[in-house]
Enzyme design. Structure first.
Site, PDB file in Angstrom:
ATOM      1  N   ASP A   1       0.687  -1.189   0.041  1.00  0.00           N
ATOM      2  CA  ASP A   1       0.084   0.067  -0.084  1.00  0.00           C
ATOM      3  C   ASP A   1       1.015   1.146   0.035  1.00  0.00           C
ATOM      4  O   ASP A   1       1.433   1.471   1.009  1.00  0.00           O
ATOM      5  CB  ASP A   1      -0.716   0.104   1.154  1.00  0.00           C
ATOM      6  CG  ASP A   1      -1.844   1.058   1.397  1.00  0.00           C
ATOM      7  OD1 ASP A   1      -1.743   2.245   0.594  1.00  0.00           O
ATOM      8  OD2 ASP A   1      -2.544   1.271   2.320  1.00  0.00           O
TER       9      ASP A   1
ATOM     10  N   TYR B   1      -6.454  15.612  -9.785  1.00  0.00           N
ATOM     11  CA  TYR B   1      -5.396  14.638 -10.585  1.00  0.00           C
ATOM     12  C   TYR B   1      -4.314  15.629 -11.146  1.00  0.00           C
ATOM     13  O   TYR B   1      -3.265  15.123 -11.211  1.00  0.00           O
ATOM     14  CB  TYR B   1      -6.112  13.986 -11.493  1.00  0.00           C
ATOM     15  CG  TYR B   1      -5.210  12.747 -12.328  1.00  0.00           C
ATOM     16  CD1 TYR B   1      -4.651  11.611 -11.607  1.00  0.00           C
ATOM     17  CD2 TYR B   1      -4.718  12.965 -13.869  1.00  0.00           C
ATOM     18  CE1 TYR B   1      -4.166  10.740 -12.376  1.00  0.00           C
ATOM     19  CE2 TYR B   1      -4.266  12.155 -14.348  1.00  0.00           C
ATOM     20  CZ  TYR B   1      -3.901  10.713 -13.809  1.00  0.00           C
ATOM     21  OH  TYR B   1      -3.296   9.989 -14.377  1.00  0.00           O
TER      22      TYR B   1
ATOM     23  N   LYS C   1      -0.339  15.259 -10.704  1.00  0.00           N
ATOM     24  CA  LYS C   1       0.663  15.292 -11.592  1.00  0.00           C
ATOM     25  C   LYS C   1       1.594  16.182 -11.892  1.00  0.00           C
ATOM     26  O   LYS C   1       2.701  15.929 -12.220  1.00  0.00           O
ATOM     27  CB  LYS C   1      -0.229  14.804 -13.003  1.00  0.00           C
ATOM     28  CG  LYS C   1      -0.612  13.234 -12.838  1.00  0.00           C
ATOM     29  CD  LYS C   1       0.258  12.057 -12.557  1.00  0.00           C
ATOM     30  CE  LYS C   1      -0.526  10.732 -12.618  1.00  0.00           C
ATOM     31  NZ  LYS C   1       0.601   9.611 -12.523  1.00  0.00           N
TER      32      LYS C   1
END
Length: 263
Positions: free
Chosen positions: A79, A171, A175
């Site tokens: 994880d 997102y 990124k």
């Protein structure tokens, strides 16, 4: 929609990673991580693959052994949001491989939500899996690379780190963070003979993406591609193999777009 450039033949291995040891995170399933792991094996690397999903991870290891005609890769369930698990992955990698020449950081989490509807939990989860995990992995693996005075990391960013798309604020921000982190980490690591680069894909098609994205949305994304088709996941992995290999020996801190999008 007819592609302006058809999918090329699957690459013939060139031995680009012969004698190298490679660790790939988020390597289960059918996405870029699996493609990168398979291509690394085909290019001659001794491999350990990791993922959160144990059953899919073992299935991926079996597939790589079968399809690439290589020894079954070592596996470790990890994880990436757990510091303890990340340290466990590092220790297991050193135990299985002896050293880690290449680390491919592929873990990431997307989703779609407008900013006014996005919860703190959604924002934090995307950042934890996509960006903070990269920090954890880099921190865990760099010391042994520093000690060896060699090593390569290849991170998976996205063109959304540069470009705007509705519903992707979390997102895209994560990124963009991957890109900035890659550049800064590369400057630190260069003093120790370690290289760190990233790929920035636009649209790579795989079953999971098709499952979570409407056909209408996919068609719009494909329309933006100059070749009028998505990339195959192994086309992204090909560039990862180049960055992982000695062929890119003078590159560090670079974000390489793997895209046919027009500016």
């Amino acid at each position: 929609m007819t592609p302006t450039s058809p999918v090329p033949p699957y690459p013939t291995p060139l031995g680009m990673l012969k004698g190298k040891t490679v660790v790939v995170t988020a390597a289960a399933g059918t996405g870029i991580g699996f493609a990168a792991a398979k291509r690394a094996a085909e290019e001659g690397a001794k491999l350990l693959i990791s993922d959160f999903h144990e059953r899919r991870l073992n299935e991926a290891a079996d597939r790589i052994a079968d399809e690439a005609k290589v020894e079954r890769p070592a596996t470790f369930v990890c994880d990436v949001t757990s510091e303890e698990a990340v340290q466990g992955l590092r220790d297991a990698s050193l135990a299985a491989l002896g050293r880690v020449d290449v680390l491919i950081n592929n873990a990431g989490l997307g989703g779609e939500a407008d900013i006014v509807d996005m919860t703190d939990e959604q924002w934090n989860r995307v950042f934890d899996v996509t960006l903070t995990s990269l920090f954890r992995m880099t921190r865990a693996f760099l010391p042994t690379m520093y000690a060896a005075k060699s090593g390569v990391m290849v991170n998976n960013a996205s063109v959304l780190g540069w470009r705007a798309q509705k519903g992707q604020a979390h997102y895209a921000a994560a990124k963009a963070g991957v890109m900035a982190f890659t550049r800064c980490a590369a400057i630190e690591a260069a003093e120790h003979g370690v290289r760190i680069n990233a790929v920035s894909p636009s649209l790579a098609m795989h079953p999971f993406l098709a499952k979570v994205t409407t056909q209408e949305a996919l068609d719009k994304l494909v329309e933006k591609e100059a070749f009028k088709r998505p990339a195959e996941v192994w086309e992204i992995a090909n560039v990862m193999m180049f960055l992982a290999s000695d062929l890119s020996s003078y590159m560090t801190g670079e974000i390489v777009a793997v895209s046919s999008q027009r500016a």
